[in-house]
Every structure is written in C-alpha cells, then in structure tokens.
Write a protein that holds these residues in place. Structure first.
Motif, PDB file in Angstrom:
ATOM      1  N   ARG A 256     -12.196 -12.617  -5.354  1.00  0.00           N
ATOM      2  CA  ARG A 256     -11.593 -11.925  -6.480  1.00  0.00           C
ATOM      3  C   ARG A 256     -10.958 -10.659  -5.938  1.00  0.00           C
ATOM      4  NH1 ARG A 256     -13.690  -7.362  -8.821  1.00  0.00           N
ATOM      5  NH2 ARG A 256     -15.741  -7.081  -7.981  1.00  0.00           N
ATOM      6  N   PRO A 257      -9.729 -10.362  -6.324  1.00  0.00           N
ATOM      7  CA  PRO A 257      -9.061  -9.171  -5.810  1.00  0.00           C
ATOM      8  C   PRO A 257      -9.803  -7.906  -6.241  1.00  0.00           C
ATOM      9  CG  PRO A 257      -7.670 -10.318  -7.416  1.00  0.00           C
ATOM     10  CD  PRO A 257      -8.919 -11.107  -7.254  1.00  0.00           C
ATOM     11  N   LEU A 258      -9.715  -6.874  -5.407  1.00  0.00           N
ATOM     12  CA  LEU A 258     -10.361  -5.606  -5.716  1.00  0.00           C
ATOM     13  C   LEU A 258      -9.620  -4.898  -6.850  1.00  0.00           C
ATOM     14  CD1 LEU A 258     -10.949  -4.278  -2.092  1.00  0.00           C
ATOM     15  CD2 LEU A 258     -12.684  -5.127  -3.667  1.00  0.00           C
ATOM     16  N   THR A 259     -10.370  -4.371  -7.766  1.00  0.00           N
ATOM     17  CA  THR A 259      -9.787  -3.583  -8.848  1.00  0.00           C
ATOM     18  C   THR A 259      -9.764  -2.125  -8.430  1.00  0.00           C
ATOM     19  OG1 THR A 259     -11.908  -3.102  -9.900  1.00  0.00           O
ATOM     20  CG2 THR A 259     -10.790  -5.156 -10.565  1.00  0.00           C
ATOM     21  N   LEU A 260      -9.060  -1.309  -9.189  1.00  0.00           N
ATOM     22  CA  LEU A 260      -9.037   0.126  -8.920  1.00  0.00           C
ATOM     23  C   LEU A 260     -10.454   0.696  -8.982  1.00  0.00           C
ATOM     24  CD1 LEU A 260      -7.575   2.758  -8.364  1.00  0.00           C
ATOM     25  CD2 LEU A 260      -7.138   2.963 -10.826  1.00  0.00           C
ATOM     26  N   ALA A 261     -11.259   0.229  -9.935  1.00  0.00           N
ATOM     27  CA  ALA A 261     -12.653   0.703 -10.050  1.00  0.00           C
ATOM     28  C   ALA A 261     -13.451   0.343  -8.794  1.00  0.00           C
ATOM     29  CB  ALA A 261     -13.313   0.125 -11.295  1.00  0.00           C
TER      30      ALA A 261
ATOM     31  N   LEU B 133      -4.115   2.360  -6.498  1.00  0.00           N
ATOM     32  CA  LEU B 133      -3.964   0.989  -6.040  1.00  0.00           C
ATOM     33  C   LEU B 133      -2.536   0.560  -6.329  1.00  0.00           C
ATOM     34  CD1 LEU B 133      -5.501  -1.447  -4.882  1.00  0.00           C
ATOM     35  CD2 LEU B 133      -6.133  -2.057  -7.220  1.00  0.00           C
ATOM     36  N   ALA B 134      -1.787   0.242  -5.272  1.00  0.00           N
ATOM     37  CA  ALA B 134      -0.400  -0.203  -5.432  1.00  0.00           C
ATOM     38  C   ALA B 134      -0.380  -1.692  -5.789  1.00  0.00           C
ATOM     39  CB  ALA B 134       0.380   0.033  -4.140  1.00  0.00           C
ATOM     40  N   GLY B 135       0.719  -2.145  -6.351  1.00  0.00           N
ATOM     41  CA  GLY B 135       0.856  -3.550  -6.722  1.00  0.00           C
ATOM     42  C   GLY B 135       0.687  -4.481  -5.538  1.00  0.00           C
ATOM     43  N   SER B 136       1.016  -4.023  -4.351  1.00  0.00           N
ATOM     44  CA  SER B 136       0.912  -4.853  -3.148  1.00  0.00           C
ATOM     45  C   SER B 136      -0.521  -4.951  -2.639  1.00  0.00           C
ATOM     46  CB  SER B 136       1.792  -4.255  -2.049  1.00  0.00           C
ATOM     47  OG  SER B 136       1.282  -2.977  -1.680  1.00  0.00           O
TER      48      SER B 136
ATOM     49  N   ARG C  54     -11.893   3.072   7.377  1.00  0.00           N
ATOM     50  CA  ARG C  54     -12.863   2.068   7.846  1.00  0.00           C
ATOM     51  C   ARG C  54     -13.570   1.393   6.675  1.00  0.00           C
ATOM     52  NH1 ARG C  54     -17.929   2.607   8.112  1.00  0.00           N
ATOM     53  NH2 ARG C  54     -17.902   4.866   8.232  1.00  0.00           N
ATOM     54  N   VAL C  55     -14.145   2.168   5.746  1.00  0.00           N
ATOM     55  CA  VAL C  55     -14.923   1.536   4.670  1.00  0.00           C
ATOM     56  C   VAL C  55     -14.031   0.762   3.705  1.00  0.00           C
ATOM     57  CG1 VAL C  55     -16.839   3.187   4.809  1.00  0.00           C
ATOM     58  CG2 VAL C  55     -15.040   3.564   3.146  1.00  0.00           C
ATOM     59  N   LEU C  56     -12.826   1.242   3.449  1.00  0.00           N
ATOM     60  CA  LEU C  56     -11.925   0.508   2.559  1.00  0.00           C
ATOM     61  C   LEU C  56     -11.435  -0.776   3.217  1.00  0.00           C
ATOM     62  CD1 LEU C  56     -10.037   3.524   0.984  1.00  0.00           C
ATOM     63  CD2 LEU C  56     -11.518   1.900  -0.223  1.00  0.00           C
ATOM     64  N   THR C  57     -11.170  -0.728   4.527  1.00  0.00           N
ATOM     65  CA  THR C  57     -10.758  -1.931   5.254  1.00  0.00           C
ATOM     66  C   THR C  57     -11.901  -2.947   5.266  1.00  0.00           C
ATOM     67  OG1 THR C  57      -9.243  -0.634   6.614  1.00  0.00           O
ATOM     68  CG2 THR C  57      -9.879  -2.795   7.453  1.00  0.00           C
ATOM     69  N   GLU C  58     -13.126  -2.473   5.509  1.00  0.00           N
ATOM     70  CA  GLU C  58     -14.292  -3.371   5.495  1.00  0.00           C
ATOM     71  C   GLU C  58     -14.507  -3.992   4.113  1.00  0.00           C
ATOM     72  OE1 GLU C  58     -17.494  -0.920   6.910  1.00  0.00           O
ATOM     73  OE2 GLU C  58     -16.867  -1.076   8.992  1.00  0.00           O
ATOM     74  N   ALA C  59     -14.086  -3.290   3.068  1.00  0.00           N
ATOM     75  CA  ALA C  59     -14.227  -3.814   1.707  1.00  0.00           C
ATOM     76  C   ALA C  59     -13.120  -4.801   1.342  1.00  0.00           C
ATOM     77  CB  ALA C  59     -14.244  -2.653   0.704  1.00  0.00           C
ATOM     78  N   GLY C  60     -12.122  -4.942   2.235  1.00  0.00           N
ATOM     79  CA  GLY C  60     -11.080  -5.933   1.980  1.00  0.00           C
ATOM     80  C   GLY C  60      -9.709  -5.372   1.679  1.00  0.00           C
ATOM     81  N   VAL C  61      -9.528  -4.067   1.801  1.00  0.00           N
ATOM     82  CA  VAL C  61      -8.216  -3.470   1.568  1.00  0.00           C
ATOM     83  C   VAL C  61      -7.387  -3.638   2.843  1.00  0.00           C
ATOM     84  CG1 VAL C  61      -6.968  -1.340   1.046  1.00  0.00           C
ATOM     85  CG2 VAL C  61      -9.150  -1.806  -0.085  1.00  0.00           C
ATOM     86  N   ALA C  62      -6.204  -4.214   2.706  1.00  0.00           N
ATOM     87  CA  ALA C  62      -5.370  -4.495   3.885  1.00  0.00           C
ATOM     88  C   ALA C  62      -4.638  -3.255   4.381  1.00  0.00           C
ATOM     89  CB  ALA C  62      -4.364  -5.593   3.552  1.00  0.00           C
TER      90      ALA C  62
END
Length: 178
Positions: free
Chosen positions: A12-17, A47-50, A76-84
């Motif tokens: 499931r894509p990450l939400t802003l929350a 969070l951008a549309g991309s 690091r933590v955002l990348t580990e959470a799945g943010v590209a």
C-alpha cells in the motif's frame, strides 16, 4: 494465489500521515532523548504526487553542526520506510525558538537531567546586547531546587549552558532560551 499476487495485495502506498510519522520518529543527534518534532526543528513534511517527500527543517541556530546528521538520518529512515526520493530543505525563517520545544520534549529533557528552557520573552524591536552573564531563572532537574549557579555559558553543545545545583551539588545542562 501466487506469492507475487499476495505481495502486490499487501503493498500500500505511503500516505502523508505515514511519512510524517516516520519523519517525526527521527531523534536529535545531540540530544537523542528528543525527536526532531519534539525539538521543534521539523517544520514541514510534504508528499509530492510522484511519491517524493520534501522535509523542511529549521536549525536551532544557523551554524548548527548537527544539521547534516539530521538530514542524513531523515533520508535514511524515510528511504527504509519505502520513500524513493527524499529532499531535505533548511529554512532559516522564521528563526527557531526554544518555545517550539513541545511539552513532551521538555518533560523528556527533565527526565534526562537537562533543564528545559523557560519561555522566551517577546521583543518589540532590537534585542539589547549585554556582555554580562545571562541570568536565567531555572530549577535543578534532579532535585527541583532554584538554588543554582552558572558554571559555563558553553556546555557540551552550543545550545546548552552548564549549571551546578547548590542544594544537591549536581552539575546539569540547561538548554538555552533562544
């Protein structure tokens, strides 16, 4: 159902929350009992549309040496959470104020033997310069006594001063009011 289908159904894509919650979990490198959110330096998470994420930080002062580590930890933590893609921006306006430290953050400081800053008095106009020691009204975070003395205006980090309690004799850091 194949393993590929099961994996796709669980994604499931990450939400802003979600992204904000992850960013708010990053701790300050100089005072690790505080998150960047508790310290009040985490100003904005977008969070951008991309799917890219932009995080805005305001340093405690413009020369804060911990900013590079804060940025690296956020990426690091955002990348580990799945943010590209993560962009960390620094905003100097409005200037950070110790009033931005949350009540939870102030309680965490006291629990770790660090005196939390008092509220900043509002200024109407220029701030007067004084070369005399700054007199702060504070209490010992260990015993609660107001009988304290300044040992050094310069503590372990630039944003802290070193005090000693005259009642219990213990030294302690105080986060400076800014």
């Amino acid at each position: 159902m194949s393993a590929t289908t099961a994996g796709a159904a669980a994604f499931r894509p990450l939400t802003l929350a979600d992204v904000r919650r992850v960013a708010e979990s990053v701790t300050d490198p100089e005072m690790p009992m505080l998150t960047l959110a508790d310290l009040g330096v985490l100003r904005e998470v977008e969070l951008a549309g991309s799917g890219a994420v932009r995080v805005t930080l305001t340093p405690t002062y413009s020369g804060c040496p911990a900013m590079a580590t804060m940025r690296d930890d956020l990426v690091r933590v955002l990348t580990e959470a799945g943010v590209a893609e993560v962009e960390v921006r620094v905003s100097l306006h409005p200037a950070w104020s110790s009033d931005w430290i949350t009540e939870h953050g102030r309680a965490r400081l006291r629990a770790h033997g660090i005196s939390a800053p008092a509220p900043v008095r509002p200024h109407a106009g220029p701030i007067p310069l004084s070369l005399l020691p700054t007199r702060r009204e504070l209490v010992c975070p260990r015993c609660g006594s107001a009988r304290t003395e300044l040992t050094s205006e310069f503590g372990a980090t630039a944003c802290k001063a070193l005090y000693r309690c005259l009642a219990c004799g213990e030294p302690f850091d105080h986060v400076k009011e800014i």
